[in-house]
Design a protein around this motif. Structure first.
Motif: not given
Length: 396
Positions: A71-73, A20-21, A78-79, A115-123
């Motif tokens: 590089l974030d997920s 996560y970012a 997945g890898a 890029e994924e926005g997994a932590r803060f919600g914006v991709a």
């Protein structure tokens, strides 16, 4: 490179990745990128939005050719999603150098932040900030599930949160951006093609739906006396699936939170996050409106309020036709043109820079999950194709 990257941020219990970012795993990934840049004598820099760049030649000369990804997920991702593009970018640069061809344009490798926005919600936060598609004031105020604001996370990672914002000068130096990515589907499976070329990204977005009811005792409150937001939420999930199927689109509730969160309590509030993707903007708008209307109607019956907040929306992206043609010719073998419902930094950058995408075959189609996979031979075919693309763009 791949072996050194694999352990970072991996969750032993699931085998998936939690990169996560602006967390410790992300800091380690960023150090990995810096190490790879230094090993090649590339000039490393971090821009005002936390995106990392590695340069061969002087980008100030303009008309640079850039490749890379992120590089974030996602949670337990997945890898390959993101990292394959960054590893392949460095490997393609190595391959180009091995050919000994003179290079007439600056070459860059980039790893975009969050890029994924997994932590803060914006991709695609890093590329959205750079292109002016994300207001820096809104970005600084974003909070993660623990209530940590983005500005504090940035400061903890050594990034000045007051520096966030559009970066038109940097983008003006880029003449072409090519992103390699694992295919997130099975269009190439069963074909002789290890690599496809991106054609279009569907319009897509994220919406937060807040269902407000009344907390009460699960064991004593009569059914007819309840204002249970979970019922309205559940109805909306099913309605979203039906509406999407009828529209030939996609709708997913992949995240939900109930308050106060007691097993023996009727919740006072349920918050669900909706991801919608459709072949065109009209279909997307119609789908979201239909889901919101269905939620509101059911909420009225249940005595539950419904509020819909748009968190991010990306319009359809048709990749630059000239660049796409050059990329296809360098890949060779008449590669398939692949549309996708998945968003990418290349799609965001397309508003400011000519962009194109390469997709490496995914035999199962699984993505955003630990089982995501690409065969080594196909990954090497992707590197070879990207090397030829860089050669065609940067060599006389």
């Amino acid at each position: 490179m791949w072996e050194r990257l694999l352990p970072i941020g991996r969750a032993p219990a699931t085998g998936g990745y939690r990169r996560y970012a602006w967390t410790a795993a992300d800091i380690e990934l960023r150090a990995w990128f810096r190490t790879e840049a230094d090993a090649r004598g590339l000039r490393h820099e971090t821009d005002r939005n936390g995106n990392q760049w590695a340069w061969q030649g002087d980008p100030a000369a303009g008309d640079a050719v850039v490749t890379g990804s992120h590089l974030d997920s996602v949670p337990d991702g997945g890898a390959f999603d993101g990292p394959l593009g960054v590893v392949s970018a460095f490997a393609a640069l190595d391959g180009l150098r091995a050919r000994g061809r003179p290079v007439r344009r600056p070459l860059g490798v980039v790893a975009f932040a969050d890029e994924e926005g997994a932590r803060f919600g914006v991709a695609c936060a890093g590329s959205r900030l750079a292109t002016g598609q994300l207001d820096p004031r809104r970005a600084r105020a974003l909070r993660d599930a623990d209530g940590v604001p983005l500005y504090r996370a940035l400061a903890g990672a050594g990034i000045d949160p007051d520096g966030l914002g559009p970066d038109p000068g940097r983008l003006a130096r880029i003449g072409a951006f090519v992103e390699l990515h694992i295919e997130q589907g099975r269009a190439l499976a069963g074909t002789p093609h290890a690599v496809g070329v991106g054609s279009v990204i569907w319009p897509h977005g994220r919406w937060r739906l807040d269902f407000g009811g009344e907390a009460n005792h699960a064991g004593t409150t009569r059914v007819e006396d309840r204002r249970d937001p979970m019922l309205t939420y559940a109805h909306t999930v099913l309605a979203a699936r039906k509406r999407a199927r009828l529209a030939g689109a996609l709708a997913t509730f992949g995240k939900v939170a109930a308050e106060p969160g007691g097993v023996n309590a009727v919740p006072s509030r349920v918050r669900g996050w909706l991801d919608c993707r459709a072949p065109d903007q009209t279909a997307l708008d119609g789908l979201v409106t239909a889901i919101a209307d269905s939620a509101a109607q059911r909420g009225e019956r249940d005595g539950v309020t419904v509020d819909v907040t748009r968190e991010s929306v990306t319009a359809a992206v048709h990749f630059d036709s000239a660049l796409r043609g050059l990329v296809a010719s360098r890949v060779g073998g008449d590669p398939p043109a692949l549309p996708t419902g998945a968003g990418h930094d290349a799609g965001v950058l397309a508003a400011a820079v000519p962009t194109a995408m390469l997709y490496v075959r995914n035999p199962t189609g699984v993505s955003h999950a630990p089982a995501e996979h690409a065969d080594e031979a196909d990954c090497l075919a992707g590197v070879a194709a990207l090397t030829r693309v860089l050669e065609g763009l940067a060599c006389p």
